[in-house]
Write a protein that holds these residues in place. Sequence first.
Motif, PDB file in Angstrom:
ATOM      1  N   ASN A   1      -6.093   9.794  10.726  1.00 31.39           N
ATOM      2  CA  ASN A   1      -5.719   9.704   9.311  1.00 31.39           C
ATOM      3  C   ASN A   1      -5.504  11.098   8.711  1.00 31.39           C
ATOM      4  OD1 ASN A   1      -8.287  10.713   9.093  1.00 31.39           O
ATOM      5  ND2 ASN A   1      -9.102   9.075   7.822  1.00 31.39           N
TER       6      ASN A   1
ATOM      7  N   PRO B   1      -6.420  -1.485   4.310  1.00 32.32           N
ATOM      8  CA  PRO B   1      -6.486  -0.264   5.121  1.00 32.32           C
ATOM      9  C   PRO B   1      -7.865  -0.131   5.764  1.00 32.32           C
ATOM     10  CG  PRO B   1      -5.764   0.225   2.875  1.00 32.32           C
ATOM     11  CD  PRO B   1      -6.264  -1.180   2.881  1.00 32.32           C
TER      12      PRO B   1
ATOM     13  N   LYS C   1      -1.864  10.764   6.153  1.00 30.92           N
ATOM     14  CA  LYS C   1      -1.660   9.666   5.198  1.00 30.92           C
ATOM     15  C   LYS C   1      -2.958   8.908   4.933  1.00 30.92           C
ATOM     16  CE  LYS C   1       3.057   8.800   6.834  1.00 30.92           C
ATOM     17  NZ  LYS C   1       3.856   7.793   7.534  1.00 30.92           N
ATOM     18  N   HIS C   2      -3.424   8.972   3.702  1.00 34.22           N
ATOM     19  CA  HIS C   2      -4.619   8.233   3.306  1.00 34.22           C
ATOM     20  C   HIS C   2      -4.701   8.250   1.783  1.00 34.22           C
ATOM     21  CE1 HIS C   2      -5.860  12.488   3.950  1.00 34.22           C
ATOM     22  NE2 HIS C   2      -6.356  12.307   2.732  1.00 34.22           N
TER      23      HIS C   2
ATOM     24  N   SER D   1      -7.396   4.809   5.370  1.00 36.76           N
ATOM     25  CA  SER D   1      -6.319   5.287   6.237  1.00 36.76           C
ATOM     26  C   SER D   1      -5.026   4.514   5.973  1.00 36.76           C
ATOM     27  CB  SER D   1      -6.746   5.072   7.687  1.00 36.76           C
ATOM     28  OG  SER D   1      -5.656   4.867   8.530  1.00 36.76           O
ATOM     29  N   HIS D   2      -3.902   5.108   6.410  1.00 33.83           N
ATOM     30  CA  HIS D   2      -2.611   4.407   6.298  1.00 33.83           C
ATOM     31  C   HIS D   2      -2.497   3.294   7.332  1.00 33.83           C
ATOM     32  CE1 HIS D   2      -1.833   7.069   9.685  1.00 33.83           C
ATOM     33  NE2 HIS D   2      -0.772   6.335   9.974  1.00 33.83           N
TER      34      HIS D   2
ATOM     35  N   TRP E   1       0.843  -1.199   0.000  1.00 35.07           N
ATOM     36  CA  TRP E   1       0.000   0.000   0.000  1.00 35.07           C
ATOM     37  C   TRP E   1       0.877   1.247   0.000  1.00 35.07           C
ATOM     38  CZ3 TRP E   1      -5.049  -0.982  -0.698  1.00 35.07           C
ATOM     39  CH2 TRP E   1      -5.520  -2.249  -0.343  1.00 35.07           C
ATOM     40  N   LYS E   2       0.544   2.216  -0.813  1.00 37.22           N
ATOM     41  CA  LYS E   2       1.304   3.472  -0.880  1.00 37.22           C
ATOM     42  C   LYS E   2       0.369   4.620  -0.514  1.00 37.22           C
ATOM     43  CE  LYS E   2       4.762   1.285  -2.941  1.00 37.22           C
ATOM     44  NZ  LYS E   2       5.612   0.553  -2.025  1.00 37.22           N
ATOM     45  N   PHE E   3       0.822   5.454   0.394  1.00 38.49           N
ATOM     46  CA  PHE E   3      -0.007   6.586   0.820  1.00 38.49           C
ATOM     47  C   PHE E   3       0.679   7.915   0.484  1.00 38.49           C
ATOM     48  CE2 PHE E   3      -1.163   2.897   3.268  1.00 38.49           C
ATOM     49  CZ  PHE E   3      -2.545   2.916   3.188  1.00 38.49           C
ATOM     50  N   ASP E   4       1.448   7.885  -0.601  1.00 35.59           N
ATOM     51  CA  ASP E   4       2.189   9.090  -1.012  1.00 35.59           C
ATOM     52  C   ASP E   4       1.595   9.719  -2.272  1.00 35.59           C
ATOM     53  OD1 ASP E   4       2.806   7.165  -2.842  1.00 35.59           O
ATOM     54  OD2 ASP E   4       4.971   7.158  -2.483  1.00 35.59           O
TER      55      ASP E   4
END
Length: 309
Positions: A221, A244, A224-225, A234-235, A101-104
Motif C-alpha cells: 500500500n 478496502p 494508494k491508500h 489500502s487500495h 472508493w477513491k484513493f486520490d
Amino acid sequence: MVTVHKAMELMGSRFDITVVASSEDVGLINIDEAAAEIERIEALISSWNPDSETSFINQNAGIKPVKVSQELFSLIERAVQVSQLTDGAFDITYASLDNIWKFDGTMKEMPSADVVKSSISKVGYRHIVLDAKQQTVYLAKKGMKISFGAIGKGYAADKAKELLVSKQVVGGIINAAGDLTTWGTKANGEKWLIGIANPLSAERIFSWLPVVESSVATSGNYEKHFFHEGVKYSHIIDPRSGYPTSGVNSVTVFAKTAEMCDALATAIYILGKDEGLELISQLGGIEVVLIDSENKVYQSSGILLEKTP
C-alpha cells in the motif's frame, strides 16, 4: 556472455527485461521477442480492448456462454482454483465492483453499507460457469465482468520466460512492474538478487534475497491508500466484502511461477497475517514475507532474510 537489459512500457506498466546472451545484438533481439509475446498475451486478456476474448466474455455476461481459446480457458480455470484455495480473497470477477472508493485524496468519508452491498452484488467467482468440453466461459449475472489485473502481468512474465528458455536463452529476469521471474544466473555466474521494499519507503530496500529459478511478486500500500478515523485503508479491495483491506503493509510471495505469486500476493494481503501465513504453511514450494501495519515482519519457514545496514 553479456547481460543485456531494456525497460519498456507494456500492458500499461513498466517491464524490465534482462537476458544473458552471446552479444548485445543477440540479447536485444531476444528482448524484442519477449516483448512481442507479452503484447500477444495483452491482446488476449485485456478487458480494455473491446476486441479481446476477455471483453467478449464480459459483453455476453448473463446472455450466453462464449467459446474461447484453450489458453484463455486454462488461465480462467486456474484463476478459479486460486479463488477456491483462498476462499474468494482472490477473484477475477472483482472487476464487477463499482468504482465507489477513491484513493486520490478526494475521498472524505466511507460509502454507505447499502452502496457497498450494491457494489459487490455482481462479484463472485462461483458465478463463472466453465464448460471444458465446449471450451466456453459464461458469466451468469448480467453486468458481471472479469479482469486479470491481479494475475495477468505475472502470467505474461511466465510466458515471456517460457519463450526465451525455448530459444536457449541461458539466463534472465523479467520484471513486470514488481511481478518478476528468473532463470539461470547472471553472466558472471552470480545469482539474481531481489530486494524487498521497505513499507515506509518504496525506494528503500530492507532486505535482499537471492532468487534461483523462481518468481516473486509484492502487493503493498505504498502509494494508494486513505485514512479514515485513524485507520489506514489500502487500495486493495476485498472482493468478498467490498471494503478496502487494512492491517497489512506489504506481502511478498515466492513461488515457481509469477502467475501464482501475483495471485497469492493479492490474496494474502486481503486474508491478513494469520489466515495468510496459515494458507502458505499448507502449500508446498511457496514462501512469503509479510509486513503488518505496525511494520512487524513475518515470514514463512523457508525464508532467510539478510537485513541491509
